[in-house]
Design a protein around this motif. Sequence first.
Motif, mmCIF file in Angstrom:
data_model
loop_
_atom_site.group_PDB
_atom_site.id
_atom_site.type_symbol
_atom_site.label_atom_id
_atom_site.label_comp_id
_atom_site.label_asym_id
_atom_site.label_seq_id
_atom_site.Cartn_x
_atom_site.Cartn_y
_atom_site.Cartn_z
ATOM 1 N N ALA A 1 0.602 -0.892 -0.209
ATOM 2 C CA ALA A 1 -0.095 0.323 0.058
ATOM 3 C C ALA A 1 0.717 0.762 -0.161
ATOM 4 N N THR A 2 2.338 1.653 0.164
ATOM 5 C CA THR A 2 2.915 2.112 0.790
ATOM 6 C C THR A 2 3.867 2.549 -0.773
ATOM 7 N N ASP B 1 9.253 7.339 15.410
ATOM 8 C CA ASP B 1 8.808 8.332 14.958
ATOM 9 C C ASP B 1 7.926 8.618 13.512
ATOM 10 N N ALA B 2 7.475 7.205 13.132
ATOM 11 C CA ALA B 2 6.506 7.261 12.055
ATOM 12 C C ALA B 2 4.984 6.963 12.202
ATOM 13 N N PHE B 3 4.854 7.496 14.169
ATOM 14 C CA PHE B 3 3.503 7.007 14.514
ATOM 15 C C PHE B 3 2.443 8.635 14.355
ATOM 16 N N VAL B 4 0.858 8.764 13.838
ATOM 17 C CA VAL B 4 0.758 9.349 12.980
ATOM 18 C C VAL B 4 -0.706 9.044 14.454
ATOM 19 N N ASP B 5 -0.273 9.684 15.805
ATOM 20 C CA ASP B 5 -0.841 9.189 17.124
ATOM 21 C C ASP B 5 -1.464 10.814 17.884
ATOM 22 N N GLY C 1 -4.391 14.983 9.350
ATOM 23 C CA GLY C 1 -4.782 16.440 8.727
ATOM 24 C C GLY C 1 -3.958 17.559 8.002
ATOM 25 N N GLU C 2 -2.657 17.020 8.813
ATOM 26 C CA GLU C 2 -1.333 17.618 8.305
ATOM 27 C C GLU C 2 -0.797 16.337 6.870
ATOM 28 N N LEU C 3 -0.876 15.366 7.468
ATOM 29 C CA LEU C 3 -0.567 14.478 5.972
ATOM 30 C C LEU C 3 -1.405 14.082 5.278
ATOM 31 N N LEU C 4 -2.284 15.254 4.555
ATOM 32 C CA LEU C 4 -3.244 15.482 3.762
ATOM 33 C C LEU C 4 -3.652 16.815 3.038
ATOM 34 N N ASP D 1 5.108 2.669 7.129
ATOM 35 C CA ASP D 1 5.275 4.176 6.613
ATOM 36 C C ASP D 1 4.306 4.713 5.440
ATOM 37 N N PRO D 2 3.327 5.308 6.997
ATOM 38 C CA PRO D 2 1.353 5.501 7.091
ATOM 39 C C PRO D 2 1.387 7.530 5.589
ATOM 40 N N ALA D 3 2.577 7.934 6.164
ATOM 41 C CA ALA D 3 2.964 9.210 5.326
ATOM 42 C C ALA D 3 2.886 8.787 4.248
ATOM 43 N N ALA D 4 4.188 7.662 3.568
ATOM 44 C CA ALA D 4 3.851 7.534 2.181
ATOM 45 C C ALA D 4 3.503 7.232 1.867
ATOM 46 N N CYS D 5 2.290 6.219 2.307
ATOM 47 C CA CYS D 5 0.925 6.204 1.849
ATOM 48 C C CYS D 5 0.033 6.755 1.550
#
Length: 800
Positions: free
Chosen positions: A673-674, A742-746, A758-761, A705-709
């Motif tokens: 998915a990434t 450091d990749a957590f989106v929490d 929202g910051e990642l979108l 890497d959720p941000a990369a996804c």
Amino acid sequence: MTRALADSDADTQVVTPSSTQARKPGAQGPGPQHEPRWQGQRAISLPGLDITAGRQALLDYFENTWKLTETLFSALVSEEAYFVRPYHKTRHPLIFYYVHPVTFYINKLLVAGLIEKPMNPHFEILFETGVDEMSWDDLHDGEQEIWPTVAEAQEYRRQVYQTVRQLISTAPEFDRPITMDSPGWALVMCFEHERIHLETSSVLMRELPLKYLRAPQQWPDLPLAKNPPAGFTRPVAGLHYPAENPMLDVAGQTVSVGKPRDWPTFGWDNEYGTDTRAVLPFRASQRLISNGEFYEFVSSGAYLEEKYWSEQGWAWRRFRNTRWPSFWVQDGPVGSHQYKLRTLFNVEPMQWDWPAIVNYYEAKAYCAWRSARDGVNSPYRLASEKEHLALHDDEWLSARQGQAEAGELISRDPVMHDRQSMAPGSRTINHNLHYGSEGSVEKFAANNKGFHDVLGNVWQWSEDTFHPLPEFAIHPYYVDFSSPCFDGEHQMIMGGSFISTGDEASIWARFHFRPHFFQHAGFRLIQGEDSTPRQDGGKRYETSALVDQYMLFHWGSRTEQGDTEIKASVGHPDTRMFMETMAELVGDFAHAYESVLDLGCATGRASFELARRFNRVLGLDYSQAFIDAADIMQRQGSLAYSRLESGRHTTPMVARVPDAIDRSRVTFIQGDATRLAAAGIGAGNKQGERFDAVLMSNLLCRLPDPAACLQQFTGPDALLRDGGILVLSSPNTWMEQYTPVDAFVDGADSEEALVRLGELLPGYELVHHQDLPFMIREHRRKYEYIVSQVSVWRKLPTQR
């Protein structure tokens, strides 16, 4: 007239088929097929092909393959014989199997770029795909009119022969060794495909009425019993077949499954991959079950008792009205239990010491009957794949497990040797057409573990359904060879038969057939606990517990996912059907309904629900096992799985796609998915597109890497169209084993977590959010209650 071979035994006469096969009525002179000449007046199969051996080895193997097919089909005595449908009507007539292997040459050589154009486009479509019937009553009628004449088929074969021979002789491709990644792989694939159909066609001939056949003059000899009694004689243990078939102990061990990719022979895609399997101690019968042993099951009347059969097996037996094995020929009044034996081209006196050739259902029924008759504490069953491997000779096991020098490895595979001139009594394997039929269960020497016929004589039915190995990858030259049969509907067969040649006779072979189908296949008895849970009946999908758990989560009803007894006594909370709810949210907020992407689709329920509104649905998951299950649901609309109750107790379940859903709208692929571009998804990619909506259900907190996804859906090249929606759900269970800290989106609370999203979108607006509880059942007394944070984001017009 008889003649003995060097390794014939004192109690066996080797009979040339032509000496027992009378010319059939109406067969005046030669049939439509001329029998090719063989040096030594005997058809032989060359040892397996070393694909690094060069052009001349390729030519020799091609010529040998071709002559074997021509020799087999010379058994047909008339034009009519090519067009007679099998009695079961679940296969094409033999004209198909005469032409199909050569259209395969043309089609695959085109795919590989080794030839430039079709030879006969009509033939190459007509004969491209065989029949793999879903069930014994999936009959095929009314197709006889479409076939060409035998003369036209022969002319086409002649043209293909000349084309392939010229290609091998002149193409620069064959100046260098063939590898799995080279175009020459398509050529050796064609050789082995034709050899598979040598075996397929021989079974169909064994099912034909004798009036259509005569044995080829040069067919390999049959190891018939010496001086068989005149007329029928009831079998006597110790006289007509071995008096004992002891159960031998096999120690617990670890076996390796999977063919090394650098092994210098051709292999089918399902053979490759690496898997190490633990084998618990078990017991196995020293020999295959003989006709004599199976006779008691039939003559006692137990064969006709429903209690010994699985539900599917009994339905098959009743539909076909079978009363004895398919290749036993009634030789007296009904109820007298007098039989002869049908071989490929003739009927012989019953060979009681030959292995019983049966289908999977019959083998399982015999196991149940023998268990009851013998009063054993550990019921008899069939071998799993790993148990069959544990029976192998230690030398061959060492080859499988890479415990030999690289230069020695190929010599460890017995099909790679010319074994025609072995000393009397030393031949351990009846394969590669040394004989023209199966032979006695004790004729061929036992291996160093004491077992006869672990390889060769007849295939052996397995408890396992056909399944991929870890790292399985479809080969691009034949994309639908294996994967359509990873469906829980095909039983594995192991070990090869007398007519298995080339790759089929290799220690690496992994093959399969539907459980009702007849092959040159028998079985041996196994006792002991296997560590692989399974259900009986040929209607199962052998998966890990995790896949079964997700099948229940996605496809089980609220009643099936819960337990009314437990709920009534202690209570557990009601939750909505999670995947259906997520699909409804996507549909409610979307403005266009052309295409949608379901990331982390698992076993596919949300993807199918999305197809109620969207024209095209693409489901992607990283797990090949999940995608395999979803693919089966897409192809056949249903899939059997297990619901765990407790310990070793399970309940069989069946998942079904609702009839109102158009399954053709849904496609599944395995991928990361990434890295969607690597899976062929993306603007500008010929296989990609932009989507009107994207769903990510409980995926984000399992990504490295959720941000990369998420970045793949932002900016001017985003995979989502302007105005499209991105629907996310996540329990926010962030764990270092999946995602670096450091990749957590929490966030400290749910609102802060939405701010981080929202910051990642950038370029998105939040249009909806809610909490959505759900439960995952582990077993009837253990449930995991989870609350997922759901958010819906709409992509704003891109600023350019």
